[in-house]
Design an enzyme around this catalytic site. Structure first.
Site, PDB file in Angstrom:
ATOM      1  N   HIS A   1     -61.983  -3.280  23.239  1.00 37.09           N
ATOM      2  CA  HIS A   1     -60.870  -4.238  23.197  1.00 37.09           C
ATOM      3  C   HIS A   1     -60.511  -4.561  21.750  1.00 37.09           C
ATOM      4  O   HIS A   1     -61.394  -4.616  20.897  1.00 37.09           O
ATOM      5  CB  HIS A   1     -61.243  -5.541  23.910  1.00 37.09           C
ATOM      6  CG  HIS A   1     -61.702  -5.336  25.314  1.00 37.09           C
ATOM      7  ND1 HIS A   1     -60.878  -4.837  26.293  1.00 37.09           N
ATOM      8  CD2 HIS A   1     -62.898  -5.534  25.901  1.00 37.09           C
ATOM      9  CE1 HIS A   1     -61.555  -4.759  27.424  1.00 37.09           C
ATOM     10  NE2 HIS A   1     -62.780  -5.165  27.212  1.00 37.09           N
TER      11      HIS A   1
ATOM     12  N   HIS B   1     -67.996  -0.219  25.157  1.00 33.48           N
ATOM     13  CA  HIS B   1     -68.803  -0.695  26.281  1.00 33.48           C
ATOM     14  C   HIS B   1     -68.378  -0.061  27.593  1.00 33.48           C
ATOM     15  O   HIS B   1     -67.214   0.308  27.760  1.00 33.48           O
ATOM     16  CB  HIS B   1     -68.729  -2.216  26.393  1.00 33.48           C
ATOM     17  CG  HIS B   1     -67.340  -2.736  26.617  1.00 33.48           C
ATOM     18  ND1 HIS B   1     -66.413  -2.837  25.613  1.00 33.48           N
ATOM     19  CD2 HIS B   1     -66.710  -3.176  27.730  1.00 33.48           C
ATOM     20  CE1 HIS B   1     -65.291  -3.329  26.096  1.00 33.48           C
ATOM     21  NE2 HIS B   1     -65.428  -3.536  27.391  1.00 33.48           N
TER      22      HIS B   1
ATOM     23  N   ARG C   1     -59.023   2.721  26.538  1.00 36.01           N
ATOM     24  CA  ARG C   1     -59.991   3.635  27.147  1.00 36.01           C
ATOM     25  C   ARG C   1     -60.236   4.790  26.171  1.00 36.01           C
ATOM     26  O   ARG C   1     -59.305   5.494  25.789  1.00 36.01           O
ATOM     27  CB  ARG C   1     -59.426   4.144  28.470  1.00 36.01           C
ATOM     28  CG  ARG C   1     -60.425   4.872  29.321  1.00 36.01           C
ATOM     29  CD  ARG C   1     -59.811   5.333  30.647  1.00 36.01           C
ATOM     30  NE  ARG C   1     -59.495   4.231  31.534  1.00 36.01           N
ATOM     31  CZ  ARG C   1     -58.326   4.084  32.162  1.00 36.01           C
ATOM     32  NH1 ARG C   1     -57.365   4.960  32.007  1.00 36.01           N
ATOM     33  NH2 ARG C   1     -58.125   3.056  32.961  1.00 36.01           N
TER      34      ARG C   1
HETATM   35 ZN    ZN Z   1     -64.217  -4.809  28.607  1.00 33.50          ZN
END
Ligand code: ZN
Length: 309
Positions: A96, A171, A191
């Site tokens: 993110h 993550h 992604r």
């Molecule tokens: Zn996340």
């Protein structure tokens, strides 16, 4: 004043399972139920109040029309989102952006910070947290040359583990994991890698350039504070306090009194059952204690995660 119980919203996902039904007793929409949005005012899953004078209202309506319940906290949206996630299969590996990057590149959106409490997992379960590149140049090189096995940091996990995921931290949950996620109310996700899987014959969209922009190097693991507060009938541990939330774990064995002195407190019962001020509560219940709730008494044997600003 009453606790505000919320009705979860369920999301079916290609990687989802059935444990939100079998373990938590929810009426799930199918055997591919990946997410339970437990405390959410997000437009994609706005929880309804189950009880009391606000029954039937959505959390976003409550936030807009009764801000006093939230200590008159400022902001155009309820700031947190609490989810249970049941991963039957591996999720794609993500990162993110922070608020500054999202503001510039995602039309003024917020970035996203989140954290994961491992509710349950398979004996040999693992999780993706961070990477092994030493510098940002090496991040770029390893991603561009698809050196995934060397790049991605995979570690074993067990029930009760906790991970803070700051912006820039790579993550992913792997199959056989059930977590409680506490996050900023935002959706911006990049992604990086999807294990070269196909969905309807095609790879899912990746966001490689933006991911390289935001992944931080080197990765520094988060150390949970070992400080525990122990009282008669309970043990409480602060799992994280960051700019966006504070998350505590409470293990209750008996009866104990606490004070709700935050703008509002999100409460999720993850194990066991008991009462709050005489009201029955059990595993799978999620509620908010509003501002000025004051002293409350919990009774029973329960594992509880709470969050506040
Ligand atoms: Zn996340």
């Amino acid at each position: 004043m009453e606790p505000i119980f919320l009705k979860p919203v369920f999301k079916q996902m290609i990687w989802g399972g059935n444990r939100l039904g079998t373990d938590f007793g929810y009426e799930i929409p199918g055997d591919d139920t990946g997410e339970c949005w437990a405390i959410s005012a997000h437009p994609n899953g706005d929880c309804q109040v189950k009880n009391g004078v606000y029954a039937g209202m959505s959390l976003s309506e409550l936030w807009n029309d009764h801000r006093e319940l939230f200590g008159n906290t400022e902001g155009d949206r309820f700031p947190l989102l609490i989810k249970l996630i049941d991963a039957r299969a591996d999720l794609s590996i993500q990162v993110h952006p922070n608020d500054a990057y999202a503001k510039e590149h995602e039309n003024g959106s917020l970035g996203k910070t989140e954290c994961w409490y491992i509710v349950d997992c398979d004996a040999d379960a693992e999780i993706v947290i961070g990477h092994h590149a030493k510098t940002h140049e090496e991040v770029k090189e390893m991603i561009e040359n698809k050196r995934w096995n060397e790049f991605i940091r995979v570690i074993p996990i067990k029930k009760g583990d906790f991970f803070q995921i700051n912006p820039g931290c790579l993550h992913a949950i792997k199959g056989g994991t059930l977590i409680l996620e506490t996050q900023q109310n935002s959706d911006i996700t990049y992604r990086v890698y999807d294990y070269d899987r196909l969905s309807n014959g095609k790879p899912r969209e990746l966001h490689v350039e933006k991911s390289i922009d935001v992944i931080e190097a080197p990765f520094v693991p988060y150390q949970v504070s070992a400080t525990r507060e122990t009282g008669a009938g309970y043990e409480r541990q602060n799992l994280i306090t960051c700019d966006f939330y504070s998350v505590d774990k409470l293990e209750l064995h008996g009866t104990a009194a606490f004070t709700q002195d935050k703008p509002f407190l999100n409460v999720s019962i993850l194990e066991g059952d008991g009462t709050i001020d005489g009201i029955m509560i059990r595993k799978g219940d999620h509620f908010i204690l509003p501002a000025d709730y004051g002293e409350y008494t919990l009774s029973g044997n329960m594992t509880v995660i709470t969050s506040s600003l």
